[in-house]
Design a protein around this motif. Structure first.
Motif, PDB file in Angstrom:
ATOM      1  N   LYS A   1       0.693  -1.246  -0.032  1.00 35.47           N
ATOM      2  CA  LYS A   1      -0.158   0.010   0.019  1.00 35.47           C
ATOM      3  C   LYS A   1       0.745   1.327  -0.002  1.00 35.47           C
TER       4      LYS A   1
ATOM      5  N   ALA B   1       2.303   1.876  -3.469  1.00 38.46           N
ATOM      6  CA  ALA B   1       1.132   2.228  -4.237  1.00 38.46           C
ATOM      7  C   ALA B   1       1.271   4.015  -4.162  1.00 38.46           C
ATOM      8  N   GLN B   2       0.754   4.300  -2.956  1.00 34.77           N
ATOM      9  CA  GLN B   2       0.715   5.571  -2.434  1.00 34.77           C
ATOM     10  C   GLN B   2       1.800   6.495  -2.801  1.00 34.77           C
TER      11      GLN B   2
ATOM     12  N   ALA C   1       3.839   5.882  -5.425  1.00 33.00           N
ATOM     13  CA  ALA C   1       3.668   5.968  -7.032  1.00 33.00           C
ATOM     14  C   ALA C   1       2.708   7.201  -7.282  1.00 33.00           C
ATOM     15  N   LYS C   2       1.667   7.000  -6.633  1.00 35.47           N
ATOM     16  CA  LYS C   2       0.545   7.997  -6.694  1.00 35.47           C
ATOM     17  C   LYS C   2       0.903   9.300  -6.609  1.00 35.47           C
ATOM     18  N   ALA C   3       1.730   9.484  -5.525  1.00 31.30           N
ATOM     19  CA  ALA C   3       2.318  10.820  -5.058  1.00 31.30           C
ATOM     20  C   ALA C   3       3.357  11.291  -6.107  1.00 31.30           C
ATOM     21  N   GLN C   4       3.878  10.286  -6.655  1.00 30.13           N
ATOM     22  CA  GLN C   4       5.143  10.736  -7.586  1.00 30.13           C
ATOM     23  C   GLN C   4       4.584  11.229  -8.847  1.00 30.13           C
ATOM     24  N   ASP C   5       3.594  10.397  -9.122  1.00 25.32           N
ATOM     25  CA  ASP C   5       2.944  10.686 -10.558  1.00 25.32           C
ATOM     26  C   ASP C   5       2.221  12.120 -10.465  1.00 25.32           C
ATOM     27  N   ARG C   6       1.593  12.374  -9.184  1.00 25.47           N
ATOM     28  CA  ARG C   6       1.055  13.690  -8.674  1.00 25.47           C
ATOM     29  C   ARG C   6       2.115  14.784  -8.915  1.00 25.47           C
TER      30      ARG C   6
ATOM     31  N   THR D   1       3.232  15.507 -12.523  1.00 22.85           N
ATOM     32  CA  THR D   1       2.221  16.292 -13.232  1.00 22.85           C
ATOM     33  C   THR D   1       2.195  17.789 -12.693  1.00 22.85           C
TER      34      THR D   1
END
Length: 101
Positions: free
Chosen positions: A41, A44-45, A47-52, A55
Motif C-alpha cells: 500500500k 502504491a501511495q 507511486a501516486k504521489a510521484q505521479d501527482r 504532473t
C-alpha cells in the motif's frame, strides 16, 4: 530431587510452552503478512504521489513558459514601458537593500 535444568526442560516441553511457541510463530507470520500489505500500500501511495508531483511540475513548467512568452510579447509591443518598469523596480530594490548610515 530434579535439577534446575530438568525443571526448565519440563517447562519448555509443557503443553503451555508449545502453545505459546505456536502462538508466537503465528503472530510473527501475521506481522510479516501485515508488513507486506503495508509495504504494498505504501508503494502504491508513493507511486501516486510521484505521479501527482510529476504532473504538478509539468503544469508549473508550462505556466512558466506561458508567462515568459506573454512577458516577451509585452516587451516587444512596448519596449519603452518595459525599460521604465525595469528601471523603477531596480531603483526600488536598490533603495530597499541599501544600508542607511
Amino acid at each position: 530431587m530434579p535439577t534446575p535444568q530438568d525443571t526448565f526442560r519440563n517447562a519448555a516441553n509443557s503443553p503451555a510452552a508449545r502453545q505459546a511457541a505456536d502462538t508466537a510463530r503465528s503472530m510473527a507470520e501475521d506481522a510479516g503478512d501485515a508488513a507486506e500489505r503495508f509495504s504494498d500500500k505504501a508503494g502504491a501511495q508513493f507511486a501516486k504521489a510521484q505521479d501527482r508531483a510529476q504532473t504538478m511540475a509539468a503544469d508549473a513548467q508550462d505556466m512558466a513558459v506561458d508567462a515568459y512568452d506573454e512577458a516577451h510579447a509585452a516587451v516587444r509591443r512596448n519596449p519603452l514601458a518595459a525599460i521604465g518598469i525595469a528601471l523603477g523596480i531596480g531603483f526600488l530594490f536598490g533603495a530597499l537593500t541599501t544600508a542607511r548610515r
